[in-house]
Write an enzyme that holds these catalytic residues in place. Structure first.
Site: not given
Length: 374
Positions: A20, A103, A145, A175, A206-208, A230-231
Site C-alpha cells: 500500500a 494481511c 497469497k 509468506h 515469500n519472506g526474508d 516485498g520489503r
C-alpha cells in the site's frame, strides 16, 4: 528459469509484492526497468471496485509501458470478489489477479479478512471459486497469497493450498510467517517447502528475501517455482536487476555509489510526478528517502529537507549536496528493511471466529483499508 501461471509466462520467476502506498504505477515501472518479473498493483477492495468507489478506481492506474497488468484483490464476500474479478478482466485488461489472504493488520483480521480468512475453509473455497469462474472466460489466471496460519496453534496453509488447487487457482504464494508474527522474526522456509510437496500447482515463496542470493537459496531449499519480494526492494529497485541476473545464471550484486542511487531517486520522483503531478508526486516520494539513503552518511539536516521536498527543482538542489562518490554501505546487505515490529500475543479476530472452519455465513463488509500484500 521462467514462471508459468496458467496462460501467463513470466520470464523471470520473481513477483513484486503489492504494498500500500508503494507499488503504484511509477514504482512498478521503476522496478520493471531493472528486471523482467511480475509487478503487482497496490491491493484494492473488491467491494470498492464493484460499487464504483473513486479512490479504488484511481488506484487502478497503469503505466503506458506496463504490458502485463497484475492486480491484487482483497475481499471477504464471494459474490463481490467474483464481480470485481470480472470488472478487472473486462474493463481494465488485467492479465493476472491475486487474492489477498495474508494481511496481518488487526483492523483487517478483526473483521475476518486478510490472514484470518483461511481459517474459514468453506468461505475461502467459495471466494476462490467465484474469482476463478469470473476470470476464466478471459483466460486470466487467479492466484492467492496467504500465511502459515493465525499462529502456531492454528495453521491453515496446507488446507489453503489444497483448496486453492481444487478451486482452479494457477498458483499459491506463501509468506512463511503466521499472522501473529506479522513481520517479526524469521520466515519459515521449511513450511514453504512442505506446501510445495503438498500441492501440484506452483508455489511461490515469500519472506526474508533481501538479496538475490536469498532467492536462489529459497528455491534450492524449498523447490518453489518462484519468489515474491516485498520489503527487500524498498529503496533498492535495482534488486530486480540482481534477481534477473541470478535466475539467468549470472553472478551479479549491484553496489551502487551514492551518485548512482541519486540517479535512481531522481528517476523515481520523475515517474511519480509524471503520474500524479508535481505536488502530489513529490509528497509521495518523501516516504522513500530514508530507504534510499539507509546506511549512507547523509546528514540529518539534509535527510530532513529531502523528506519535505515539494518540487523537482528543490529535489535536484538537495540531491546535489550528496557526495556522488560515496560507496554503497555493504553492512546493509542482507539486513531487513521496512517494518518489522514484534509478534502479537493474540490475533484480533471476530467473536467466535475459531468456533468452526466453514464460515460461509461469515462474510463481513469490506472497508477501504490500506494494507500490504501480507
Amino acid at each position: 528459469m521462467s514462471l508459468t501461471l496458467g496462460s501467463l509466462t513470466v520470464p523471470t520467476p520473481v513477483v513484486l509484492a503489492p504494498m500500500a502506498g508503494i507499488t503504484n504505477a511509477a514504482y512498478r515501472r521503476l522496478c520493471a526497468e531493472q528486471g523482467a518479473g511480475l509487478y503487482v498493483c497496490e491491493m484494492i477492495t473488491s467491494r470498492g471496485l464493484v460499487e464504483g468507489d473513486e479512490t479504488t478506481r484511481r488506484m487502478l492506474v497503469f503505466d503506458e509501458a506496463e504490458q502485463v497488468r497484475s492486480v491484487q484483490l482483497y475481499g471477504t464476500d464471494p459474490v463481490y470478489v467474483g464481480k470485481a474479478a470480472e470488472i478487472l478482466c473486462a474493463e481494465y485488461g488485467v492479465a493476472h489477479i491475486d487474492l489477498n489472504f495474508g494481511c496481518p493488520v488487526p483492523k483487517v483480521t478483526r473483521k475476518g479478512g486478510g490472514g484470518a480468512l483461511p481459517w474459514k475453509r468453506g468461505l475461502l473455497g467459495a471466494i476462490l471459486e467465484h474469482a476463478v469462474a469470473a476470470a476464466a472466460p478471459y483466460d486470466v489466471p487467479v492466484t492467492m497469497k496467504t500465511r502459515k496460519g493465525l499462529d502456531d496453534d492454528h495453521l491453515t496453509f496446507l488446507d489453503a493450498g489444497r483448496i486453492a488447487e481444487e478451486a482452479g487457482c494457477a498458483a499459491i504464494a506463501l509468506h512463511g510467517r503466521t499472522v501473529a508474527q506479522a513481520y517479526s522474526g524469521e520466515a519459515d522456509w521449511d513450511a514453504i517447502g512442505e506446501l510445495v510437496d503438498h500441492v501440484d500447482i506452483p508455489v511461490l515463496g515469500n519472506g526474508d528475501i533481501w538479496e538475490a542470493a536469498d532467492a536462489l537459496r529459497m528455491v534450492e531449499h524449498t523447490g518453489v517455482a518462484g519468489v515474491v519480494v516485498g520489503r527487500g526492494c524498498l529503496g533498492r529497485p535495482w534488486l530486480f536487476r540482481d534477481l534477473a541476473d541470478a535466475f539467468a545464471g549470472r553472478e551479479t550484486r549491484t553496489l551502487p555509489t551514492l551518485g548512482e542511487v541519486v540517479v535512481m531517486m531522481r528517476r523515481h520522483a520523475e515517474l511519480l510526478v509524471e503520474h500524479m503531478g508535481e505536488e502530489r508526486g513529490c509528497k509521495e516520494f518523501r516516504k522513500h528517502v530514508s530507504w534510499y539513503l539507509k546506511g549512507f552518511s547523509a546528514g540529518g539536516r539534509l535527510r530532513h529537507s529531502l523528506a519535505l521536498v515539494d518540487s523537482l527543482a528543490a529535489l535536484d538542489a538537495l540531491l546535489a549536496e550528496l557526495d556522488p562518490t560515496e560507496p554503497f554501505p555493504v553492512a546493509e546487505l542482507g539486513s531487513p528493511r521496512g517494518r518489522q515490529g514484534s509478534p502479537r500475543a493474540r490475533v484480533a479476530l471476530p467473536e467466535g471466529w475459531l468456533d468452526d472452519t466453514d464460515g460461509l455465513d461469515s462474510c463481513v463488509r469490506e472497508e477501504s483499508v490500506e494494507i500490504t500484500g501480507g
